[in-house]
Design a protein around this motif. Structure first.
Motif, PDB file in Angstrom:
ATOM      1  N   THR A   8      20.860  23.504   1.319  1.00  0.00           N
ATOM      2  CA  THR A   8      19.790  23.295   0.350  1.00  0.00           C
ATOM      3  C   THR A   8      18.460  23.407   1.081  1.00  0.00           C
ATOM      4  OG1 THR A   8      19.009  21.828  -1.435  1.00  0.00           O
ATOM      5  CG2 THR A   8      19.744  20.770   0.594  1.00  0.00           C
ATOM      6  N   THR A  12      14.089  19.928  -1.525  1.00  0.00           N
ATOM      7  CA  THR A  12      15.043  19.339  -2.471  1.00  0.00           C
ATOM      8  C   THR A  12      15.502  17.965  -2.001  1.00  0.00           C
ATOM      9  OG1 THR A  12      15.800  21.499  -3.236  1.00  0.00           O
ATOM     10  CG2 THR A  12      17.305  19.643  -3.577  1.00  0.00           C
ATOM     11  N   TRP A  19      20.974  14.349  -0.886  1.00  0.00           N
ATOM     12  CA  TRP A  19      21.718  15.503  -1.389  1.00  0.00           C
ATOM     13  C   TRP A  19      23.166  15.335  -0.951  1.00  0.00           C
ATOM     14  CZ3 TRP A  19      24.200  20.153   0.139  1.00  0.00           C
ATOM     15  CH2 TRP A  19      24.251  21.144  -0.833  1.00  0.00           C
ATOM     16  N   GLU A 134      28.878  21.624  -3.206  1.00  0.00           N
ATOM     17  CA  GLU A 134      27.854  20.626  -3.494  1.00  0.00           C
ATOM     18  C   GLU A 134      28.477  19.528  -4.337  1.00  0.00           C
ATOM     19  OE1 GLU A 134      23.526  20.233  -5.761  1.00  0.00           O
ATOM     20  OE2 GLU A 134      24.333  22.212  -5.360  1.00  0.00           O
TER      21      GLU A 134
END
Length: 154
Positions: A8, A12, A19, A134
């Motif tokens: 990423t 972000t 994340w 993810e």
């Protein structure tokens, strides 16, 4: 240079405050990992000299060292003053070093995942794991997970 997989962006991670992603170990077993901001004295970037703290992001296995409680259960990591907070007992881990100096997990350090940041992009570079997807373990579309054949529902 090690193989690397794009995860990423640093932006972000900072916008979302964490994340969540899933990796697989050398035996194919899944494990969850998190990227978190590692804010140094300049507010962006680490004061730590450890690898992976480049551009203010660090990667850790997604569980407390005390009782394997997940930091991110799909809603992001609870953090305060640059520390990850265990939702079960409140132990706090430094986001840059992974070290805990309080609570039930005192004097332990989170297992790290090697990452590299290049031009604002975070890459997985840990030779001991591979990127699966993810999100958490249960968020993937793994077809190799056995379906239950039980007639009992829970």
């Amino acid at each position: 240079m090690n193989d690397r997989t794009r995860l990423t962006t640093v932006e972000t991670v900072y916008e979302n405050r964490s994340w969540l992603f899933t990796v697989r170990d050398q035996y194919g077993e899944p494990d969850e990992a998190i990227l978190v901001p590692c804010e140094g004295s300049d507010g962006r970037g680490s004061t730590s000299s450890q690898s992976g703290a480049d551009d203010g992001v660090k990667a850790w296995i997604n569980r407390c060292t005390h009782e394997a409680q997940r930091f991110d259960t799909g809603r992001g990591v609870a953090m305060r003053d640059g520390q990850l907070i265990c939702p079960k007992h409140g132990s706090m881990f430094d986001s840059c070093s992974g070290y805990c100096d309080n609570g039930e997990a005192a004097d332990t350090t989170l297992p790290s995942i090697e990452i590299t940041v290049d031009d604002g992009i975070v890459y997985l570079t840990d030779g001991d794991v591979s990127f699966a997807h993810e999100g958490g373990i249960d968020d993937g579309d793994d077809d190799d997970d056995p379906a239950s054949t039980s007639h009992i529902g829970f």
